[in-house]
Design a protein around this motif. Structure first.
Motif, mmCIF file in Angstrom:
data_model
loop_
_atom_site.group_PDB
_atom_site.id
_atom_site.type_symbol
_atom_site.label_atom_id
_atom_site.label_comp_id
_atom_site.label_asym_id
_atom_site.label_seq_id
_atom_site.Cartn_x
_atom_site.Cartn_y
_atom_site.Cartn_z
ATOM 1 N N ASP A 38 0.705 -1.442 -0.035
ATOM 2 C CA ASP A 38 0.047 0.059 0.125
ATOM 3 C C ASP A 38 0.696 1.296 0.040
ATOM 4 O OD1 ASP A 38 -2.147 -1.703 0.069
ATOM 5 O OD2 ASP A 38 -2.500 -1.259 2.404
ATOM 6 N N GLY A 39 2.046 1.319 0.608
ATOM 7 C CA GLY A 39 2.820 2.435 0.811
ATOM 8 C C GLY A 39 2.782 2.932 2.075
ATOM 9 N N VAL A 40 3.803 3.604 2.409
ATOM 10 C CA VAL A 40 3.950 4.480 3.994
ATOM 11 C C VAL A 40 4.462 6.047 3.277
ATOM 12 C CG1 VAL A 40 4.235 2.467 5.276
ATOM 13 C CG2 VAL A 40 6.288 3.832 4.426
ATOM 14 N N GLU A 41 3.864 6.865 4.125
ATOM 15 C CA GLU A 41 4.345 8.179 4.026
ATOM 16 C C GLU A 41 5.578 8.293 4.808
ATOM 17 O OE1 GLU A 41 1.453 11.972 3.621
ATOM 18 O OE2 GLU A 41 2.010 11.484 5.810
ATOM 19 N N VAL A 42 6.293 9.150 4.137
ATOM 20 C CA VAL A 42 7.853 9.229 4.808
ATOM 21 C C VAL A 42 8.115 10.933 4.531
ATOM 22 C CG1 VAL A 42 8.803 7.115 4.417
ATOM 23 C CG2 VAL A 42 9.260 8.760 2.699
ATOM 24 N N ASN A 43 8.702 11.556 5.578
ATOM 25 C CA ASN A 43 9.015 12.811 5.460
ATOM 26 C C ASN A 43 10.456 13.190 4.581
ATOM 27 O OD1 ASN A 43 10.525 15.308 7.271
ATOM 28 N ND2 ASN A 43 8.478 15.722 6.209
ATOM 29 N N ILE A 44 10.323 13.659 3.383
ATOM 30 C CA ILE A 44 11.376 13.813 2.942
ATOM 31 C C ILE A 44 12.269 14.973 3.096
ATOM 32 C CG2 ILE A 44 12.331 14.362 0.133
ATOM 33 C CD1 ILE A 44 11.241 11.283 1.079
ATOM 34 N N ALA A 45 11.387 16.241 3.323
ATOM 35 C CA ALA A 45 12.082 17.551 3.794
ATOM 36 C C ALA A 45 11.195 18.395 4.006
ATOM 37 C CB ALA A 45 12.900 18.149 2.559
ATOM 38 N N ASP A 46 11.357 19.131 5.270
ATOM 39 C CA ASP A 46 10.315 19.990 5.837
ATOM 40 C C ASP A 46 9.040 19.338 5.881
ATOM 41 O OD1 ASP A 46 12.583 21.675 6.618
ATOM 42 O OD2 ASP A 46 12.596 22.725 4.781
ATOM 43 N N ASP A 47 8.038 20.016 4.894
ATOM 44 C CA ASP A 47 6.768 19.799 4.813
ATOM 45 C C ASP A 47 6.636 19.058 3.402
ATOM 46 O OD1 ASP A 47 6.031 21.272 7.164
ATOM 47 O OD2 ASP A 47 5.785 23.100 5.921
ATOM 48 N N PHE A 48 7.365 18.422 3.109
ATOM 49 C CA PHE A 48 7.311 17.398 1.878
ATOM 50 C C PHE A 48 7.537 16.102 2.236
ATOM 51 C CE2 PHE A 48 9.652 15.603 -2.306
ATOM 52 C CZ PHE A 48 8.474 15.684 -2.839
ATOM 53 N N PHE A 49 6.008 15.555 2.084
ATOM 54 C CA PHE A 49 5.957 14.139 2.265
ATOM 55 C C PHE A 49 5.644 13.356 0.973
ATOM 56 C CE2 PHE A 49 4.972 16.553 6.050
ATOM 57 C CZ PHE A 49 5.436 15.779 7.119
ATOM 58 N N VAL A 50 6.285 12.042 0.834
ATOM 59 C CA VAL A 50 6.206 11.041 -0.239
ATOM 60 C C VAL A 50 5.486 9.750 0.478
ATOM 61 C CG1 VAL A 50 7.023 9.892 -2.224
ATOM 62 C CG2 VAL A 50 7.694 12.367 -1.437
ATOM 63 N N ILE B 186 6.530 2.812 -7.368
ATOM 64 C CA ILE B 186 7.017 2.942 -5.982
ATOM 65 C C ILE B 186 6.295 4.280 -5.357
ATOM 66 C CG2 ILE B 186 8.949 3.630 -4.494
ATOM 67 C CD1 ILE B 186 9.076 0.635 -5.644
ATOM 68 N N VAL B 187 6.299 5.233 -6.180
ATOM 69 C CA VAL B 187 5.651 6.689 -5.490
ATOM 70 C C VAL B 187 4.248 6.484 -5.828
ATOM 71 C CG1 VAL B 187 5.696 8.808 -5.465
ATOM 72 C CG2 VAL B 187 7.732 7.817 -5.757
ATOM 73 N N VAL B 188 3.466 6.568 -4.547
ATOM 74 C CA VAL B 188 2.064 6.529 -4.522
ATOM 75 C C VAL B 188 1.430 7.804 -4.662
ATOM 76 C CG1 VAL B 188 -0.200 5.700 -3.469
ATOM 77 C CG2 VAL B 188 1.956 4.302 -3.484
ATOM 78 N N ALA B 189 1.818 8.689 -3.743
ATOM 79 C CA ALA B 189 1.484 10.218 -3.523
ATOM 80 C C ALA B 189 2.427 10.842 -3.133
ATOM 81 C CB ALA B 189 0.117 10.161 -2.769
ATOM 82 N N TRP B 190 1.966 12.351 -2.982
ATOM 83 C CA TRP B 190 2.900 13.108 -2.116
ATOM 84 C C TRP B 190 2.029 14.134 -1.815
ATOM 85 C CZ3 TRP B 190 6.812 14.028 -6.774
ATOM 86 C CH2 TRP B 190 6.265 14.973 -7.705
ATOM 87 N N ARG B 191 2.579 15.017 -0.767
ATOM 88 C CA ARG B 191 2.055 16.339 -0.598
ATOM 89 C C ARG B 191 2.914 17.371 -0.011
ATOM 90 N NH1 ARG B 191 0.949 16.400 5.508
ATOM 91 N NH2 ARG B 191 1.691 14.449 6.438
ATOM 92 N N GLY B 192 2.808 18.523 -0.057
ATOM 93 C CA GLY B 192 3.551 19.410 0.176
ATOM 94 C C GLY B 192 4.630 19.734 -0.948
ATOM 95 N N CYS B 193 4.571 19.341 -2.061
ATOM 96 C CA CYS B 193 5.375 19.387 -3.240
ATOM 97 C C CYS B 193 5.203 20.826 -4.051
ATOM 98 C CB CYS B 193 5.136 18.532 -4.258
ATOM 99 S SG CYS B 193 6.389 18.493 -5.633
ATOM 100 N N GLU B 194 6.275 21.697 -3.754
ATOM 101 C CA GLU B 194 6.300 22.947 -4.519
ATOM 102 C C GLU B 194 7.497 23.056 -5.349
ATOM 103 O OE1 GLU B 194 5.634 26.453 -1.972
ATOM 104 O OE2 GLU B 194 3.745 25.195 -0.947
ATOM 105 N N LEU B 195 7.267 23.659 -6.409
ATOM 106 C CA LEU B 195 8.526 24.076 -7.274
ATOM 107 C C LEU B 195 8.286 25.404 -7.782
ATOM 108 C CD1 LEU B 195 11.226 22.725 -8.220
ATOM 109 C CD2 LEU B 195 9.604 21.881 -10.276
#
Length: 133
Positions: free
Chosen positions: A15-27, A77-86
């Motif tokens: 199913d996947g797990v949410e991991v914190n990549i940086a600050d408010d960016f979660f994958v 592998i990657v199911v979703a993300w949140r907090g992704c800004e570019l």
């Protein structure tokens, strides 16, 4: 030591797990490992493409190989993300956007890759605590 204690929870791996990549960016990532059949098949497919390209062209540019890795992760592998800004823009998760973001910020990929490969992210809390004891 019971060796099954070091394996991941198969449901979390799928199913996947949410991991914190940086600050408010979660994958949210699935496990990049031996239990993820779509991932293994995609890796084999890309390896075959690479061999085919090498046979016809003599070599495969590094950029194509890296983009192939991004595609494999985007598809399996990657199911979703949140907090992704570019550049001040919020980027919704799609496989295409994943590839685009990885090309723009290639330093992210090894971090996401490491999290997806780390079995500890997919273990149950009691298994994780037992491993640290």
């Amino acid at each position: 030591m019971e060796l099954r204690k070091i394996t991941g929870n198969r449901q979390k791996e799928a199913d996947g797990v949410e991991v914190n990549i940086a600050d408010d960016f979660f994958v949210t990532v699935r496990r990049a490992g031996p239990t993820n059949r779509p991932y293994l098949e995609a890796v084999r497919r890309e390896a075959a493409r690479s061999q085919e390209a090498q046979r016809f062209n003599g070599k495969r540019p590094v950029e194509q190989g890296q983009e192939a890795a991004y595609r494999v992760y985007a598809e399996t592998i990657v199911v979703a993300w949140r907090g992704c800004e570019l550049d001040g823009q919020t980027i919704a998760f799609t496989p295409e956007n994943f590839v685009m973001v990885m090309k723009e910020v290639p330093e992210l990929f090894p971090v996401i890759e490491a999290e997806a490969q780390d079995v500890r992210n997919f273990q149950d809390a009691e298994t994780e605590q037992a491993g640290n004891a």
